[in-house]
Scaffold this active site. Structure first.
Site, PDB file in Angstrom:
ATOM      1  N   ASP A   1      -8.849   4.125  -1.366  1.00 39.55           N
ATOM      2  CA  ASP A   1      -9.533   4.498  -0.929  1.00 39.55           C
ATOM      3  C   ASP A   1     -11.237   5.091  -1.296  1.00 39.55           C
ATOM      4  OD1 ASP A   1      -7.848   3.316   0.887  1.00 39.55           O
ATOM      5  OD2 ASP A   1      -7.410   5.644   2.123  1.00 39.55           O
TER       6      ASP A   1
ATOM      7  N   ASP B   1       0.933  -1.211   0.092  1.00 34.97           N
ATOM      8  CA  ASP B   1      -0.110   0.062  -0.151  1.00 34.97           C
ATOM      9  C   ASP B   1       1.800   1.554   0.157  1.00 34.97           C
ATOM     10  OD1 ASP B   1      -2.236   1.153   0.702  1.00 34.97           O
ATOM     11  OD2 ASP B   1      -2.437   0.727   2.776  1.00 34.97           O
TER      12      ASP B   1
HETATM   13  C1  NOJ Z   1      -4.244   2.647   3.001  1.00 36.84           C
HETATM   14  C2  NOJ Z   1      -5.117   1.640   2.216  1.00 36.84           C
HETATM   15  O1  NOJ Z   1      -5.943   2.130   0.825  1.00 36.84           O
HETATM   16  C3  NOJ Z   1      -6.023   1.702   3.218  1.00 36.84           C
HETATM   17  O2  NOJ Z   1      -6.778   0.327   1.960  1.00 36.84           O
HETATM   18  C4  NOJ Z   1      -5.696   0.679   4.193  1.00 36.84           C
HETATM   19  O3  NOJ Z   1      -6.712   0.032   5.149  1.00 36.84           O
HETATM   20  C5  NOJ Z   1      -4.945   2.303   5.133  1.00 36.84           C
HETATM   21  N1  NOJ Z   1      -3.976   2.841   3.750  1.00 36.84           N
HETATM   22  C6  NOJ Z   1      -4.138   1.497   5.706  1.00 36.84           C
HETATM   23  O4  NOJ Z   1      -2.985   0.947   5.563  1.00 36.84           O
END
Ligand code: NOJ
Length: 946
Positions: free
Chosen positions: A620, A544
């Protein structure tokens, strides 16, 4: 939101605080508009029709592979080198670079899988102002016009594409900084001029002086503030190399529809950008992204496709720097009626789309993929950048994630939930909280004291786990990973040579330089079982934040003047960083298994070629109906750009979905390639059984449908892996001549057999489904009812409906004994759904192997079966005799859709014997079900309807 250097801590706190906010809207002020991005502004300042470039036709050198000739900017006199290749398989490559650059300019490495074989070029015509080159056997010719320089690519008498027809070639040559370039506010009289004044005086009469409008040369000479240093919010980008941008325009006559250039949260069909910002390609961590706009997101693939009823064409702009893409069209704004009227009156101009690419550095390196079909363009792109890696079978199952599963007990309880509610699930995910203080490759000692035992418990149930490994490394002298990276000099550097540091989840973090092959080899070695302590064979990886996300950096990413291996600036290769992270991680997984097992790595950032390393997702999103809806065009665009293994967070990452939205999202997600539920830390728990009996039943049904269709999905992925076709594809890829399909992005095809129109409206009572294909038929997968095409069908829906149609003429393999995970279903019997065309024919295939190793490739251990129905006989044969694979799996049922009632059904195995089969015929739906043929799925046989 980005904090001033030295005051970094508040930035991360602020980030976390905003996470809690309920109103979802991106803070646009954190991200540049074209106007705020110096080179985009400078390039847009150059209007069409004022190109200062002349092609020096007499400089032509025709080598055995390429044609080379010089271009000269008649104002600055700076010469460029134009290189042209005709590549095998209908691809033309055009490169423009400086003839004598002050320093080397960045050329993108590691994206092309091979140097494509070339065709022989020949000069086929010449006069005083132009020359004509033939580009190989497909009959493509390139007309190069001297002044102003332009190129027209023709096939026969058809003009396919013109280059620099609008005169927007823009090339900021490398230059020395002069004292006068020291940043200062320009006076009004100077108009920002700070460099190159004397150069502009060398202009010829008709170039650079003919208009008030700026030419590239004058725009360049003006040296606006921002050319040698640029400030955005509190961040100053020192630009030691000054302005270095490149740009070029392409005109596409006959095309009204263009697609691709992910990642944007926008419709599948790209819009014109006149009057707004261009589409931006710059990998960014955009917090709470908004829909239907051209802002950059986490990944970039600079591939644009143009499609018309006559042909498909692609433009692959191989540049990894920040890039903007302007799209204009002469039919934009015209209504369908207006266009029709034009056509009837015979006065309408040919529709045309113009595309302008602008990149901050590097060279012009562009591939024109000349199709002519959508499948041919996909193949041409795949030949350049590789195909989708074949995922391990488990990765096509259902994934359960959230930020975070708190501890080992939590993991065990969630796993139990799946057992108790009979919901299949292959993988449980652990987000950043599992690691010890966000030190990746470690486990929080109090929450995950015995990771190996936890993983073994999952393995006993034939399940897997994924843990997150982000590329920001906590700066902590007690952390081995940090110490090794630092002592080996493997971190990205600042412009001053120190290790680059920024804020991210762990606090102060440094960023491994993934562009360095030695660093990548070291990173890969970290996935060895003895290096990544507590890891086991069933642990896979999530990369990520690899844009990279730097909370304290400009636009939440790395400073462009940071320095990488080889002395390249981050500016040159920004969009490649994420690809390299996923590449190194996938390599690590392969190595830990001694080269035996296929990796699974999910990445948020990506570039052209990322398809070779695993899966991607749309980041997200939010628990909103509009976000559910846009997951379809977003994944379709990914697929068009080669990234077949795409999904969106099921349920939406931010906010809490109501039960109806969650159920609809599961139903949609079950028909998208990567199927994972995920949720933000602050959301309420939402495992499938927390929404009452009725809803868990609906979710269970959706997931079970996915599992039943896994043989079909896996075969589609195999095809994508072999030939580069997207698994999830727009209707127009299958029906390229049907203009009705060109703007459809609420329904799509999976491979060539299933058409899916998920319900994405709240309170929906029905959906309108367009069934394409003149003279074709489609079968509703739920009712098995037949529908004639083309037509727009109103399909009434209830909460359990997922409108899916099987195309007449196809065979879809299923495994209908759904179990807790894919591994449990290995060796289970198959059912074939044979959907007859109006001509009473059908065909389809099935790919089968061990689902996890490279043996299909290295030892030809696979089965690729072909099923053909014709003349009332269903035949099973080998689609590829090179492969063999031992499996006990057998055929338990055949369902023939659109069949009449036979007097008898006879099975003829390869040994020549004959057995009568039991069957049942539904007269109302014309469905014929054959029970227990009992033959092995790998054998040849025939079933005859008499
Ligand atoms: C951003 C990511 O897009 C999300 O999916 C993840 O839960 C958070 N970072 C925390 O790692």
């Amino acid at each position: 939101m980005a904090a001033a250097p030295g005051r970094r801590r508040p930035a991360v706190l602020l980030w976390a605080a905003v996470c809690l906010a309920t109103a979802l809207a991106v803070d646009r002020s954190n991200f540049k508009t074209c106007e705020q991005s110096g080179f985009c502004r400078r390039q847009r300042g150059l209007q069409p029709g004022h190109s200062p470039y002349r092609a020096l036709l007499e400089s032509l050198q025709l080598g055995p592979d390429a044609a080379r000739l010089q271009l000269v900017n008649e104002v600055t006199k700076v010469p460029l080198l134009l290189e042209l290749w005709g590549l095998q398989g209908n691809v033309t490559r055009i490169r423009i670079k400086e003839l004598n650059p002050l320093r080397p300019r960045f050329e993108v490495p590691d994206v092309l899988v091979a140097e494509p074989p070339v065709e022989r070029l020949a000069v086929t015509g010449r006069d005083e102002g132009s020359l004509e080159l033939s580009l190989g056997p497909a009959g493509h010719r390139l007309l190069v016009t001297e002044k102003p320089f332009r190129m027209d690519l023709l096939q026969g008498r058809e003009l396919l594409c013109s280059v620099n027809a609008r005169g927007l070639l823009f090339f900021e040559h490398l230059r020395q900084r002069r004292d006068s370039d020291t940043p200062r506010e320009p006076t009004a009289e100077e108009g920002g001029a700070a460099e190159g004044q004397e150069e502009t005086t060398g202009g010829t009469e008709d170039a650079g002086t003919q208009s008030e409008k700026p030419t590239e040369a004058t725009a360049e000479a003006a040296e606006e503030p921002g050319s040698w240093e640029e400030t955005f919010k509190t961040h100053t980008d020192t630009k030691p190399n000054g302005p270095t941008s490149v740009g070029l325009d392409f005109s596409l006559p006959g095309f009204e529809h263009v697609y691709g250039i992910p990642e944007h949260a926008d419709s599948l069909r790209l819009r014109t950008t006149e009057g707004g910002d261009p589409y931006r390609l710059y990998n960014l961590d955009v917090f709470q992204y908004e829909l239907y706009n051209p802002m950059a997101l986490y990944g970039s693939v600079p591939l644009l496709l143009a499609h018309s009823a006559r042909r498909t064409l692609g433009i692959f702009w191989l540049n990894a720097a920040e890039t903007w893409v302007d799209i204009s069209s002469n039919t934009a704004g015209k209504t369908l009626f207006g266009k029709l009227l034009d056509y009837m009156q015979g006065g309408g101009e040919t529709p045309q789309t113009d595309v302008r690419w602008m990149s901050e550095s590097g060279i012009v390196d562009v591939f024109l993929l000349l199709g002519p079909t959508p499948a041919a363009v996909a193949g041409q792109y795949a030949a350049l950048t590789g195909t989708q890696a074949l995922p391990p079978l488990f990765a096509l199952g259902y994934h359960q994630s959230r930020w975070n599963y708190n501890d080992e007990e939590d993991v065990a309880a969630v796993e139990r939930g799946f057992e108790e509610h009979a919901v299949p699930c292959d993988v449980l995910w652990l987000d950043i909280e599992h690691a010890d203080g966000k030190r990746y490759f470690t486990w929080d000692p109090s929450k995950f004291p015995r990771p190996r035992d936890m993983l073994q418990r999952l393995a006993a149930k034939k399940r897997k786990m994924v843990s997150i490994v982000d590329p920001h490394i906590k700066v902590d002298s007690g952390y081995r990973v940090h110490n090794e990276l630092r002592s080996r000099g493997f971190y990205v550097k600042t412009k001053d040579g120190s290790d680059y540091e920024g804020w991210c989840w762990p606090g102060s973090a440094a960023y491994p330089d993934f562009t360095n092959p030695e660093m990548r080899a070291w990173w890969a070695s970290m996935f060895a079982y003895d290096q990544y302590e507590g890891s086991t064979e069933n642990l896979f990886t999530w990369n990520d934040m690899n844009e990279p996300s730097v909370f304290s950096g400009p636009e939440v990413t790395m400073h462009k003047d940071a320095v990488h291996h080889g002395g390249w600036e981050h500016r040159d290769l920004h969009n490649l960083y994420g690809l390299y992270v996923q590449m190194a991680t996938a390599e690590g997984q392969i190595q830990r298994s001694g080269g035996q097992h296929r990796p699974f790595v999910l990445s948020r950032a990506f570039f052209a070629g990322s398809q070779r390393y695993g899966a991607v997702w749309t980041g997200d999103n939010a628990a909103e109906w509009e976000h559910l809806k846009i997951s379809i065009p977003m994944c379709l665009s990914f697929g068009l750009a080669g990234l077949s293994f795409c999904g969106s967070d099921v349920g939406g990452f931010f906010k809490n979905p109501e039960a109806e939205l969650l159920v609809r999202w599961y139903q949609a997600g079950a028909f998208q390639p990567f199927f994972r539920a995920h949720a933000h830390l602050d959301t309420a728990r939402r495992e499938p059984w927390l929404f009452g009996e009725e809803n868990v039943a609906l979710i269970r049904a959706a997931i079970r449908q996915r599992y039943a269709l896994l043989p079909f999905w896996y075969t589609a992925f195999y095809r994508s892996h072999r030939h580069g076709l997207p698994v999830m594809r727009p209707l127009w890829m299958e029906y390229p001549e049907d203009a009705t399909t060109f703007a459809i992005d609420d329904q799509y095809m999976i491979d060539r057999a299933l058409l899916v129109h998920p319900v994405t409206e709240q309170g929906a009572r029905g959906v309108q489904v367009y069934l394409p294909g003149k003279g074709e038929v489609w079968y509703d997968v739920a009712s098995l009812q037949k529908h004639h095409a083309p037509q727009t069908l109103y399909v009434p829906v209830t909460m359990s409906s997922v409108p899916v149609f099987q195309r007449g003429g196809t065979v879809v393999p299923r495994q209908e004994r759904v179990r807790r995970s894919t591994e449990c279903m290995r060796g289970d019997p198959f059912t074939l759904y044979v959907a007859l065309s109006p001509q009473g024919t059908a065909e389809g295939d099935l790919f089968l192997d061990d689902g996890q190793s490279f043996d299909y490739e290295t030892k030809a251990r696979y089965l690729h079966r072909q099923f053909t129905f014709a003349g009332n006989t269903l035949t099973a044969s080998s689609a590829d005799p090179r492969g063999s694979f031992d499996t006990p799996a057998w055929l338990e049922r055949v369902v023939i859709l659109g069949a009449g009632k036979p007097a008898a059904v006879v099975l003829r195995p390869a040994d020549g014997s004959e057995t009568r089969l039991d069957f049942q015929h539904e007269a109302e739906t014309s469905v014929l079900t054959l029970r227990k043929p009992g033959v092995r799925i790998g054998d040849d046989w025939a079933i005859v309807l008499r």
